[in-house]
Enzyme design. Structure first.
Site, PDB file in Angstrom:
ATOM      1  N   PHE A 122       0.852  -1.200   0.000  1.00 19.65           N
ATOM      2  CA  PHE A 122       0.000   0.000   0.000  1.00 19.65           C
ATOM      3  C   PHE A 122       0.878   1.237   0.000  1.00 19.65           C
ATOM      4  O   PHE A 122       1.927   1.282   0.636  1.00 19.65           O
ATOM      5  CB  PHE A 122      -1.047   0.004   1.123  1.00 19.65           C
ATOM      6  CG  PHE A 122      -0.558  -0.327   2.499  1.00 19.65           C
ATOM      7  CD1 PHE A 122      -0.586  -1.625   2.978  1.00 19.65           C
ATOM      8  CD2 PHE A 122      -0.099   0.673   3.340  1.00 19.65           C
ATOM      9  CE1 PHE A 122      -0.152  -1.940   4.264  1.00 19.65           C
ATOM     10  CE2 PHE A 122       0.331   0.386   4.635  1.00 19.65           C
ATOM     11  CZ  PHE A 122       0.307  -0.928   5.085  1.00 19.65           C
ATOM     12  N   GLN A 277      21.084  -8.086  40.537  1.00 20.69           N
ATOM     13  CA  GLN A 277      19.818  -7.344  40.532  1.00 20.69           C
ATOM     14  C   GLN A 277      19.704  -6.354  39.376  1.00 20.69           C
ATOM     15  O   GLN A 277      18.603  -6.039  38.934  1.00 20.69           O
ATOM     16  CB  GLN A 277      19.619  -6.634  41.869  1.00 20.69           C
ATOM     17  CG  GLN A 277      19.312  -7.637  42.978  1.00 20.69           C
ATOM     18  CD  GLN A 277      18.899  -6.985  44.264  1.00 20.69           C
ATOM     19  OE1 GLN A 277      18.946  -5.767  44.412  1.00 20.69           O
ATOM     20  NE2 GLN A 277      18.498  -7.800  45.224  1.00 20.69           N
ATOM     21  N   MET A 278      20.846  -5.887  38.876  1.00 17.69           N
ATOM     22  CA  MET A 278      20.742  -4.948  37.738  1.00 17.69           C
ATOM     23  C   MET A 278      20.227  -5.669  36.497  1.00 17.69           C
ATOM     24  O   MET A 278      19.514  -5.094  35.684  1.00 17.69           O
ATOM     25  CB  MET A 278      22.089  -4.272  37.469  1.00 17.69           C
ATOM     26  CG  MET A 278      22.280  -3.052  38.335  1.00 17.69           C
ATOM     27  SD  MET A 278      23.642  -2.042  37.742  1.00 17.69           S
ATOM     28  CE  MET A 278      24.782  -2.255  39.081  1.00 17.69           C
ATOM     29  N   ALA A 338      28.986  -8.191  24.405  1.00 15.74           N
ATOM     30  CA  ALA A 338      29.610  -8.371  23.081  1.00 15.74           C
ATOM     31  C   ALA A 338      28.816  -9.370  22.241  1.00 15.74           C
ATOM     32  O   ALA A 338      28.749  -9.244  21.016  1.00 15.74           O
ATOM     33  CB  ALA A 338      31.046  -8.836  23.232  1.00 15.74           C
ATOM     34  N   GLU A 361       3.539   2.676  10.322  1.00 11.24           N
ATOM     35  CA  GLU A 361       2.110   2.577  10.663  1.00 11.24           C
ATOM     36  C   GLU A 361       1.676   3.651  11.654  1.00 11.24           C
ATOM     37  O   GLU A 361       0.827   3.419  12.514  1.00 11.24           O
ATOM     38  CB  GLU A 361       1.788   1.182  11.233  1.00 11.24           C
ATOM     39  CG  GLU A 361       2.031   0.040  10.279  1.00 11.24           C
ATOM     40  CD  GLU A 361       0.935  -0.120   9.251  1.00 11.24           C
ATOM     41  OE1 GLU A 361      -0.053   0.628   9.328  1.00 11.24           O
ATOM     42  OE2 GLU A 361       1.085  -0.969   8.365  1.00 11.24           O
ATOM     43  N   GLY A 362       2.272   4.840  11.528  1.00 14.02           N
ATOM     44  CA  GLY A 362       2.015   5.907  12.488  1.00 14.02           C
ATOM     45  C   GLY A 362       3.051   5.804  13.583  1.00 14.02           C
ATOM     46  O   GLY A 362       3.084   4.813  14.332  1.00 14.02           O
TER      47      GLY A 362
HETATM   48  O1  GRA Z   1     -14.253  16.319   9.679  1.00 17.05           O
HETATM   49  P1  GRA Z   1     -13.997  15.515   8.457  1.00 17.05           P
HETATM   50  O2  GRA Z   1     -15.232  14.955   7.823  1.00 17.05           O
HETATM   51  O3  GRA Z   1     -13.154  16.241   7.488  1.00 17.05           O
HETATM   52  O4  GRA Z   1     -13.171  14.222   8.938  1.00 17.05           O
HETATM   53  C1  GRA Z   1     -11.971  14.344   9.665  1.00 17.05           C
HETATM   54  C2  GRA Z   1     -11.872  13.180  10.623  1.00 17.05           C
HETATM   55  O5  GRA Z   1     -13.095  12.905  11.242  1.00 17.05           O
HETATM   56  C3  GRA Z   1     -10.850  14.065   8.685  1.00 17.05           C
HETATM   57  O6  GRA Z   1     -10.606  12.659   8.725  1.00 17.05           O
HETATM   58  C4  GRA Z   1     -11.451  12.052   9.690  1.00 17.05           C
HETATM   59  N1  GRA Z   1     -10.680  11.051  10.434  1.00 17.05           N
HETATM   60  C5  GRA Z   1     -11.088   9.804  10.590  1.00 17.05           C
HETATM   61  N2  GRA Z   1     -12.168   9.143  10.165  1.00 17.05           N
HETATM   62  C6  GRA Z   1     -12.305   7.850  10.512  1.00 17.05           C
HETATM   63  C7  GRA Z   1      -9.499  11.218  11.045  1.00 17.05           C
HETATM   64  N3  GRA Z   1      -9.129  10.079  11.638  1.00 17.05           N
HETATM   65  C8  GRA Z   1     -10.094   9.189  11.366  1.00 17.05           C
HETATM   66  C9  GRA Z   1     -10.301   7.837  11.707  1.00 17.05           C
HETATM   67  N4  GRA Z   1      -9.412   7.169  12.430  1.00 17.05           N
HETATM   68  N5  GRA Z   1     -11.425   7.216  11.253  1.00 17.05           N
HETATM   69  C10 GRA Z   1      -9.557  14.799   9.020  1.00 17.05           C
HETATM   70  O7  GRA Z   1      -9.237  14.491  10.343  1.00 17.05           O
HETATM   71  P2  GRA Z   1      -8.016  15.171  11.098  1.00 17.05           P
HETATM   72  O8  GRA Z   1      -8.023  14.665  12.479  1.00 17.05           O
HETATM   73  O9  GRA Z   1      -8.042  16.649  10.872  1.00 17.05           O
HETATM   74  O10 GRA Z   1      -6.777  14.569  10.280  1.00 17.05           O
HETATM   75  P3  GRA Z   1      -5.247  14.954  10.325  1.00 17.05           P
HETATM   76  O11 GRA Z   1      -4.943  15.798  11.510  1.00 17.05           O
HETATM   77  O12 GRA Z   1      -4.861  15.432   8.975  1.00 17.05           O
HETATM   78  O13 GRA Z   1      -4.530  13.514  10.499  1.00 17.05           O
HETATM   79  C11 GRA Z   1      -4.786  12.673  11.521  1.00 17.05           C
HETATM   80  C12 GRA Z   1      -3.575  11.725  11.782  1.00 17.05           C
HETATM   81  C13 GRA Z   1      -2.340  12.501  12.201  1.00 17.05           C
HETATM   82  C14 GRA Z   1      -4.013  10.814  12.919  1.00 17.05           C
HETATM   83  C15 GRA Z   1      -3.309  10.926  10.492  1.00 17.05           C
HETATM   84  O14 GRA Z   1      -2.821  11.727   9.455  1.00 17.05           O
HETATM   85  C16 GRA Z   1      -2.355   9.777  10.707  1.00 17.05           C
HETATM   86  O15 GRA Z   1      -2.772   8.708  11.126  1.00 17.05           O
HETATM   87  N6  GRA Z   1      -1.045   9.942  10.408  1.00 17.05           N
HETATM   88  C17 GRA Z   1      -0.075   8.855  10.483  1.00 17.05           C
HETATM   89  C18 GRA Z   1       0.195   8.303   9.123  1.00 17.05           C
HETATM   90  C19 GRA Z   1       0.562   6.843   9.142  1.00 17.05           C
HETATM   91  O16 GRA Z   1       0.180   6.074  10.006  1.00 17.05           O
HETATM   92  N7  GRA Z   1       1.286   6.427   8.124  1.00 17.05           N
HETATM   93  C20 GRA Z   1       1.608   5.063   7.951  1.00 17.05           C
HETATM   94  C21 GRA Z   1       2.196   4.848   6.621  1.00 17.05           C
HETATM   95  S1  GRA Z   1       2.088   3.209   6.024  1.00 17.05           S
HETATM   96  C22 GRA Z   1       3.296   2.325   6.782  1.00 17.05           C
HETATM   97  O17 GRA Z   1       3.922   2.753   7.702  1.00 17.05           O
HETATM   98  C23 GRA Z   1       3.547   0.958   6.233  1.00 17.05           C
HETATM   99  C24 GRA Z   1       4.302   0.073   7.186  1.00 17.05           C
HETATM  100  C25 GRA Z   1       4.005  -1.367   6.913  1.00 17.05           C
HETATM  101  C26 GRA Z   1       4.261  -2.242   8.123  1.00 17.05           C
HETATM  102  O18 GRA Z   1       5.409  -2.348   8.547  1.00 17.05           O
HETATM  103  O19 GRA Z   1       3.297  -2.826   8.654  1.00 17.05           O
END
Ligand code: GRA
Length: 383
Positions: A122, A277-278, A338, A361-362
């Site tokens: 993804f 203990q450490m 080591a 994943e955040g």
């Molecule tokens: O009011 P609205 O209708 O515009 O809706 C807002 C909100 O209700 C809009 O999105 C909606 N929303 C959600 N809807 C359903 C927000 N969160 C959710 C939800 N969980 N469920 C905008 O919301 P907002 O709060 O203003 O959004 P934001 O501040 O732009 O972003 C929120 C946040 C920071 C949490 C988000 O951008 C985020 O999760 N960022 C982290 C990105 C991430 O996790 N990236 C991962 C990349 S993939 C990866 O790492 C692959 C690794 C593979 C592996 O190892 O497994």
């Protein structure tokens, strides 16, 4: 509250443990060192039904549920963390298609993903849009019965090897996060180029960049309506974060097991080092963090199996498990000295791999933002 696992879940856990120890373990060090992509293992995990836990039988799954998925992921990550990434690359796209895709897309893509035949991935993150998903710039412009995608996705697991991808792109920039849409695409079509990237750890999970230049995706491959991509993405991340948390739990357990085993045999100053203990302090903290993470991961999975919202619980679990893994791997390395620092033993791999969980994943900071803003009443996590 019932803390017992059903016979079915115990059987799934034992199958995964046995598979991981016999099929993944013997070559884990070599696969890591040589950055080998084990497509054969992707297929074998598909044959064993590991990707089918959260997919109904009608699409080739087994419906065992999220707790089964977490248990299996933990067992795989305990032996080799890079191999658990495949769980997310196959299951994440399949589950998103199941929830939001058209019947045609579901029939076309879910079965090959969960059988491990189409290697999935993804594509969310971009050079200038990591934690801030809404800042993505890749565009998808409608042209007749297809979309033309242009832009670049970076740090994408499986990018160098994937056959297909769940891609998020901007269809209407003026709408900001409400102008993002989701697509499922065959990556063997013209317009896609790939570049492999290297990182500190998780070496046997290929990482890279996907660049789209007038990459044509049929309009029928859009998932959901135009503009629904951000919400689909948040939903998807909530699922893949849970599996990721289970992976971190596996690494925490592996590091603790290595530390305990070594502390029980290594003698210095006339006694087993476990007597000091450490050392006990570090082992006690490893046990506590791991057990807390396990209960939190299982709770988040249990809620998903009951169809209840669990965004908050997933973030708490992911944060706790990622930090538990990093603590345990760091602690194990100190206890083994080591032998921990040496590349001839697996603990340095646990340390390198554990760091990924604080980022993917955040990040841990993003999880804390979600948790704190919910507690403060600024933004409900479960909605
Ligand atoms: O009011 P609205 O209708 O515009 O809706 C807002 C909100 O209700 C809009 O999105 C909606 N929303 C959600 N809807 C359903 C927000 N969160 C959710 C939800 N969980 N469920 C905008 O919301 P907002 O709060 O203003 O959004 P934001 O501040 O732009 O972003 C929120 C946040 C920071 C949490 C988000 O951008 C985020 O999760 N960022 C982290 C990105 C991430 O996790 N990236 C991962 C990349 S993939 C990866 O790492 C692959 C690794 C593979 C592996 O190892 O497994």
């Amino acid at each position: 509250m019932d803390f017992d696992l059903s016979d079915e879940l115990v059987a799934a856990q034992e199958l995964a443990r046995d598979f991981a120890e016999k099929e993944i373990g013997p070559t884990a060090a070599k696969d890591d060192k040589e950055h080998t992509f084990r497509r054969d293992l992707v297929s074998k995990m598909g044959e064993l039904g590991f990707y089918g836990c959260v997919i109904p039988e009608s699409y080739g799954g087994n419906g065992l549920g999220f707790l089964a998925l977490a248990l299996i992921t933990e067992e795989i990550a305990r032996v080799h963390s890079a191999m658990r990434v495949f769980m997310n690359m196959q299951v994440g796209p399949a589950l998103t298609l199941l929830r939001f895709g058209s019947e045609e897309l579901k029939k076309r893509w879910i079965p090959p993903l969960i059988r491990g035949e189409s290697v999935g991935c993804f594509a969310i993150t971009e050079p200038d849009a990591g934690s801030d998903v809404a800042a993505m710039r890749t565009t998808a412009v409608r042209d007749g019965d297809s979309y033309a995608l242009n832009g670049s996705k970076i740090w994408i697991s499986n990018a160098p090897v994937a056959d297909s991808a769940l891609i998020y792109a901007v269809t209407d920039r003026s709408q900001k996060h409400r102008g993002i849409s989701a697509f499922y695409a065959d990556l063997h079509q013209p317009g896609v180029s790939r570049r492999a990237l290297d990182a500190l750890g998780v070496h046997a999970s290929p990482l890279g960049e996907l660049t789209f230049e007038n990459f044509r995706v049929p309009a029928g491959n859009r998932i959901g309506n135009e503009g629904e991509g951000f919400k689909i993405c948040m939903w998807q991340l909530n699922q893949t974060r849970l599996s990721c948390a289970a992976g971190a739990l596996g690494v925490a357990r592996a590091a603790k097991e290595a530390a305990v085993s070594y502390a029980n045999q290594r003698e210095q100053f006339g006694q087993k080092i476990g007597q000091f203990q450490m050392i006990q302090d570090v082992i006690a903290q490893m046990v506590v963090h791991e057990e807390a993470a396990r209960l939190l991961v299982y709770r988040a999975a249990w809620l998903a199996d009951r169809g209840q919202p669990n965004n908050l619980e997933v973030s708490i679990a992911k944060y706790t498990a990622a930090e538990a893994a990093a603590y345990a791997a760091d602690g194990a390395l100190k206890i083994l000295g080591a032998y921990g620092y040496s590349t001839e033993f697996p603990v340095e791999r646990y340390l390198r791999d554990s760091k990924s969980y604080q980022i993917v994943e955040g990040s841990s900071n993003i999880q804390k933002i979600i948790i704190a803003q919910d507690a403060l009443g600024y933004r409900k996590a479960n909605r």
